[in-house]
Design a protein around this motif. Structure first.
Motif, mmCIF file in Angstrom:
data_model
loop_
_atom_site.group_PDB
_atom_site.id
_atom_site.type_symbol
_atom_site.label_atom_id
_atom_site.label_comp_id
_atom_site.label_asym_id
_atom_site.label_seq_id
_atom_site.Cartn_x
_atom_site.Cartn_y
_atom_site.Cartn_z
ATOM 1 N N ARG A 37 0.836 -1.214 0.000
ATOM 2 C CA ARG A 37 0.000 0.000 0.000
ATOM 3 C C ARG A 37 0.867 1.259 0.000
ATOM 4 O O ARG A 37 0.561 2.243 -0.680
ATOM 5 C CB ARG A 37 -0.941 0.003 1.208
ATOM 6 N N HIS A 38 1.949 1.213 0.757
ATOM 7 C CA HIS A 38 2.885 2.340 0.829
ATOM 8 C C HIS A 38 3.475 2.629 -0.549
ATOM 9 O O HIS A 38 3.492 3.773 -1.008
ATOM 10 C CB HIS A 38 3.972 1.969 1.838
ATOM 11 N N LEU A 39 3.912 1.595 -1.241
ATOM 12 C CA LEU A 39 4.476 1.754 -2.586
ATOM 13 C C LEU A 39 3.431 2.307 -3.554
ATOM 14 O O LEU A 39 3.708 3.222 -4.328
ATOM 15 C CB LEU A 39 5.011 0.416 -3.098
ATOM 16 N N ALA A 40 2.216 1.786 -3.487
ATOM 17 C CA ALA A 40 1.148 2.254 -4.381
ATOM 18 C C ALA A 40 0.846 3.741 -4.142
ATOM 19 O O ALA A 40 0.646 4.496 -5.092
ATOM 20 C CB ALA A 40 -0.116 1.427 -4.171
ATOM 21 N N ARG A 41 0.830 4.171 -2.874
ATOM 22 C CA ARG A 41 0.585 5.584 -2.553
ATOM 23 C C ARG A 41 1.685 6.475 -3.117
ATOM 24 O O ARG A 41 1.429 7.538 -3.674
ATOM 25 C CB ARG A 41 0.539 5.780 -1.031
ATOM 26 N N GLU A 147 5.096 7.430 4.304
ATOM 27 C CA GLU A 147 5.719 6.730 5.435
ATOM 28 C C GLU A 147 4.957 6.988 6.725
ATOM 29 O O GLU A 147 4.789 6.085 7.544
ATOM 30 C CB GLU A 147 7.164 7.205 5.610
ATOM 31 N N ALA A 148 4.511 8.212 6.919
ATOM 32 C CA ALA A 148 3.748 8.548 8.123
ATOM 33 C C ALA A 148 2.459 7.725 8.181
ATOM 34 O O ALA A 148 2.095 7.192 9.240
ATOM 35 C CB ALA A 148 3.432 10.035 8.146
ATOM 36 N N LYS A 149 1.783 7.585 7.051
ATOM 37 C CA LYS A 149 0.566 6.774 7.007
ATOM 38 C C LYS A 149 0.885 5.298 7.235
ATOM 39 O O LYS A 149 0.155 4.594 7.931
ATOM 40 C CB LYS A 149 -0.147 6.960 5.665
ATOM 41 N N ALA A 150 1.990 4.833 6.663
ATOM 42 C CA ALA A 150 2.391 3.431 6.831
ATOM 43 C C ALA A 150 2.725 3.140 8.294
ATOM 44 O O ALA A 150 2.394 2.059 8.803
ATOM 45 C CB ALA A 150 3.578 3.105 5.936
ATOM 46 N N ASN A 151 3.350 4.088 8.985
ATOM 47 C CA ASN A 151 3.668 3.886 10.398
ATOM 48 C C ASN A 151 2.407 3.747 11.243
ATOM 49 O O ASN A 151 2.357 2.933 12.174
ATOM 50 C CB ASN A 151 4.544 5.015 10.926
ATOM 51 N N LYS A 152 1.383 4.531 10.923
ATOM 52 C CA LYS A 152 0.108 4.398 11.646
ATOM 53 C C LYS A 152 -0.507 3.022 11.380
ATOM 54 O O LYS A 152 -1.041 2.379 12.285
ATOM 55 C CB LYS A 152 -0.855 5.500 11.228
ATOM 56 N N GLU A 153 -0.425 2.570 10.129
ATOM 57 C CA GLU A 153 -0.949 1.247 9.790
ATOM 58 C C GLU A 153 -0.168 0.156 10.518
ATOM 59 O O GLU A 153 -0.751 -0.838 10.970
ATOM 60 C CB GLU A 153 -0.871 1.012 8.280
#
Length: 170
Positions: A37-41, A147-153
């Motif tokens: 998901r991080h890569l796609a974003r 990255e910030a969104k991925a850390n929350k996930e």
């Protein structure tokens, strides 16, 4: 002589080893999903410009596989393009200097239509010359924001995994 029955301790040890293997497998699955998901974003938020080289940045984002280390499970999203860090964090430039921007034939940028250059080091290429005005170009922070969104996930995934392990140990 005192006899101690260690069957319960051996069973607990086996349960803990199974829970550890289960947790590692769950962690790998979650990190894999979150990294995808991080890569796609990042790819979605990277703009492709008019330059023939512009799609290069968008199309070269990639990720590593999931790696298990002593610190835990990890994966990495990266871009090997040499100018990716300048795009991400911004860069300085000297105002007043003229630079060549290569464009596809017929493209227009800053109100100027691309033309074929006949002399100099850009001969045979299509593009425009512009005069730099700003001393600093702001970064786009596509990787940092994602990255910030991925850390929350990842934090939410860690809580889910912890809950599943507690249920498995009961």
């Amino acid at each position: 002589m005192i006899k101690i029955d260690t069957k319960g301790l051996k069973q607990l040890k086996n349960n803990l080893e199974e829970a550890k293997a289960y947790a590692e497998e769950l962690a790998k699955e979650e990190v894999n999903r979150i990294t995808d998901r991080h890569l796609a974003r990042v790819v979605k938020n990277t703009p492709a410009g008019d330059s023939p080289d512009s799609p290069t940045l968008k199309n070269t984002w990639d990720r590593s596989g999931v790696i298990t280390t002593a610190d835990g499970v990890s994966a990495e999203v990266f871009n090997p393009t040499d100018y990716a860090s300048y795009f991400e964090f911004g860069h300085r430039q000297k105002p007043g200097r003229f630079v060549f921007i290569e464009l596809t034939p017929g493209a227009e940028k800053y109100g100027q239509r691309a033309r074929e250059i006949t002399k100099g080091k850009h001969a045979g290429k299509w593009g425009i010359f512009i005069k730099l005005k700003s001393p600093f170009v702001k970064g786009r922070f596509v990787l940092t924001d994602s990255e910030a969104k991925a850390n929350k996930e990842l934090e939410a995934a860690a809580k889910r995994i912890s809950k599943k392990i507690q249920e498995a140990l009961k």
